[in-house]
Write a protein that holds these residues in place. Sequence first.
Motif, PDB file in Angstrom:
ATOM      1  N   ALA A   1      27.356  23.049   5.033  1.00  0.00           N
ATOM      2  CA  ALA A   1      26.242  23.755   4.391  1.00  0.00           C
ATOM      3  C   ALA A   1      26.278  23.534   2.881  1.00  0.00           C
ATOM      4  O   ALA A   1      25.233  23.345   2.239  1.00  0.00           O
ATOM      5  CB  ALA A   1      26.314  25.243   4.718  1.00  0.00           C
ATOM      6  N   ILE A   2      27.470  23.558   2.302  1.00  0.00           N
ATOM      7  CA  ILE A   2      27.612  23.307   0.858  1.00  0.00           C
ATOM      8  C   ILE A   2      27.138  21.900   0.520  1.00  0.00           C
ATOM      9  O   ILE A   2      26.424  21.677  -0.465  1.00  0.00           O
ATOM     10  CB  ILE A   2      29.076  23.513   0.418  1.00  0.00           C
ATOM     11  N   LYS A   3      27.495  20.921   1.349  1.00  0.00           N
ATOM     12  CA  LYS A   3      27.057  19.537   1.129  1.00  0.00           C
ATOM     13  C   LYS A   3      25.539  19.425   1.135  1.00  0.00           C
ATOM     14  O   LYS A   3      24.952  18.746   0.284  1.00  0.00           O
ATOM     15  CB  LYS A   3      27.629  18.622   2.223  1.00  0.00           C
ATOM     16  N   ARG A   4      24.905  20.082   2.076  1.00  0.00           N
ATOM     17  CA  ARG A   4      23.447  19.988   2.182  1.00  0.00           C
ATOM     18  C   ARG A   4      22.742  20.605   0.977  1.00  0.00           C
ATOM     19  O   ARG A   4      21.681  20.155   0.571  1.00  0.00           O
ATOM     20  CB  ARG A   4      22.977  20.623   3.488  1.00  0.00           C
ATOM     21  N   ASN A   5      23.325  21.639   0.406  1.00  0.00           N
ATOM     22  CA  ASN A   5      22.766  22.205  -0.818  1.00  0.00           C
ATOM     23  C   ASN A   5      22.883  21.246  -1.987  1.00  0.00           C
ATOM     24  O   ASN A   5      22.029  21.220  -2.880  1.00  0.00           O
ATOM     25  CB  ASN A   5      23.460  23.529  -1.155  1.00  0.00           C
ATOM     26  N   GLU A   6      23.921  20.440  -2.010  1.00  0.00           N
ATOM     27  CA  GLU A   6      24.109  19.459  -3.078  1.00  0.00           C
ATOM     28  C   GLU A   6      23.169  18.275  -2.926  1.00  0.00           C
ATOM     29  O   GLU A   6      22.799  17.630  -3.903  1.00  0.00           O
ATOM     30  CB  GLU A   6      25.564  18.967  -3.073  1.00  0.00           C
ATOM     31  N   GLN A   7      22.749  18.006  -1.681  1.00  0.00           N
ATOM     32  CA  GLN A   7      21.939  16.821  -1.404  1.00  0.00           C
ATOM     33  C   GLN A   7      20.449  17.106  -1.298  1.00  0.00           C
ATOM     34  O   GLN A   7      19.638  16.178  -1.278  1.00  0.00           O
ATOM     35  CB  GLN A   7      22.420  16.177  -0.088  1.00  0.00           C
ATOM     36  N   SER A   8      20.054  18.389  -1.233  1.00  0.00           N
ATOM     37  CA  SER A   8      18.651  18.742  -1.012  1.00  0.00           C
ATOM     38  C   SER A   8      18.139  19.669  -2.101  1.00  0.00           C
ATOM     39  O   SER A   8      18.903  20.408  -2.726  1.00  0.00           O
ATOM     40  CB  SER A   8      18.494  19.422   0.359  1.00  0.00           C
ATOM     41  N   ASN A   9      16.829  19.627  -2.329  1.00  0.00           N
ATOM     42  CA  ASN A   9      16.188  20.551  -3.266  1.00  0.00           C
ATOM     43  C   ASN A   9      15.899  21.905  -2.629  1.00  0.00           C
ATOM     44  O   ASN A   9      15.503  22.843  -3.307  1.00  0.00           O
ATOM     45  CB  ASN A   9      14.873  19.952  -3.788  1.00  0.00           C
ATOM     46  N   HIS A  10      16.102  21.984  -1.309  1.00  0.00           N
ATOM     47  CA  HIS A  10      15.820  23.215  -0.581  1.00  0.00           C
ATOM     48  C   HIS A  10      17.112  24.000  -0.376  1.00  0.00           C
ATOM     49  O   HIS A  10      18.141  23.438  -0.015  1.00  0.00           O
ATOM     50  CB  HIS A  10      15.195  22.907   0.778  1.00  0.00           C
ATOM     51  N   LEU A  11      17.034  25.309  -0.610  1.00  0.00           N
ATOM     52  CA  LEU A  11      18.168  26.188  -0.353  1.00  0.00           C
ATOM     53  C   LEU A  11      18.524  26.136   1.128  1.00  0.00           C
ATOM     54  O   LEU A  11      17.650  26.180   1.990  1.00  0.00           O
ATOM     55  CB  LEU A  11      17.818  27.618  -0.750  1.00  0.00           C
TER      56      LEU A  11
END
Length: 418
Positions: A254-264
């Motif tokens: 989940a932390i990775k996806r926040n770093e890779q996406s503009n969406h929370l």
Amino acid sequence: MSDLLLWLEKVLLTLNVTNSMEQKNGFTRLAFSNEEKMAHEQFRKLANDLQLKAWQDEVGNQWALWEVDSKAPTIGIGSHLDTVIEGGGYDGVAGIACALGAIRELKRKKIKPKKNIAVLCFISEESARFGVSTIGSKTIIGDVDKQKWEKITDANNITIRQAMENYGIDWETFENAYCEDEKFESFIELHIEQGRQLEKRQKKIGIVQGISTPIRLKVTAIGEANHSGTTLMNERKDALVAISPLIQWISKEAIKRNEQSNHLFVATVSTVNVYPNAMNVIPGKVEFGIDIRSTDDELKKDFVHQMKSYCKKIEEQSQVEILIDVLVNEESVLLDRQIQDQLAQTCEKLRIPYLMMNSGAGHDVMNMAKRWPAGLIFIPSVNGISHHPKEYTPLSYLETGVHVLTTFLENEVRSSSL
């Protein structure tokens, strides 16, 4: 203290049915409880004080109407008064107080609206009692599943049907609270943020663009229960040992996806059940409840796909079977862009710093948005605390919310689409 602040202070206490907002154990007003009913009764009294027409609909929602013309369009505003167990006194209450406050200000300014304004106090917004949220607003839009709801029970084995009937609602006809399309021109909800984005960025108002609805999963690991003293370590099928790495995987991914996406993006392992849950028995079955949220539905779906692949690897390595059941899979709700723009213009006019943002929590407005143009306004929560006795939003923040709602409504009701 200004006259409006004094009024808001009184209204907060009135709606919370208390003499003090400082409550060690917070407030508990579960869905269809006597405590929720008492708060709704206070709402009707406040509505009557403002010379609004007040009534309860078939499902238990409270209405307070400023009607200027039965043929004119109606703008809806409002929120809810129920809480979680030992929750705060600001959650939905702030939205109700500010909605009534906006009408009070319009009347004090002697505005003569060309549109009707309805304040809605929704019943049963929280899922704390039955695991089903927003029953009042779901009924208004026609999203009712009576067969499913009739079987759902609370911790005391009371069904939704029984709770409704104890409350005084007719189970056979409650869906008549449904509203036709022409009932509203638009709907606006004000709510405390329940997070720290506004506080961290020093903004006084949040204008919500989208609401991230969840994918909720139940993951079950099935191993083999056996004696903890006699079963050798290399002969075990320990369900808890096998599945426990999934908790860390969910958090890290989940932390990775926040770093890779503009969406929370957030993902939470929220419940854990271990069977047979005995000190001297190897866990034979473990259940995880997982809550995944984002306004990017594809991001959620991809996360679930990757999680399933990870669980396959666990199965191969551990000889433990893993089952994944989808409990909830809802599409995210995007709110009306024109209303967002109007709210932004209102903040700019009032010189109030605002933030365009998304909501990680669900609200009644997400249902209303499926039928009518809708908007959601946030005011800050101190330290982002919510659903807790320490939940707090200063009166000055509510006052700002009233000013934004009042100015927005003043602009809307001066025009007529008749």
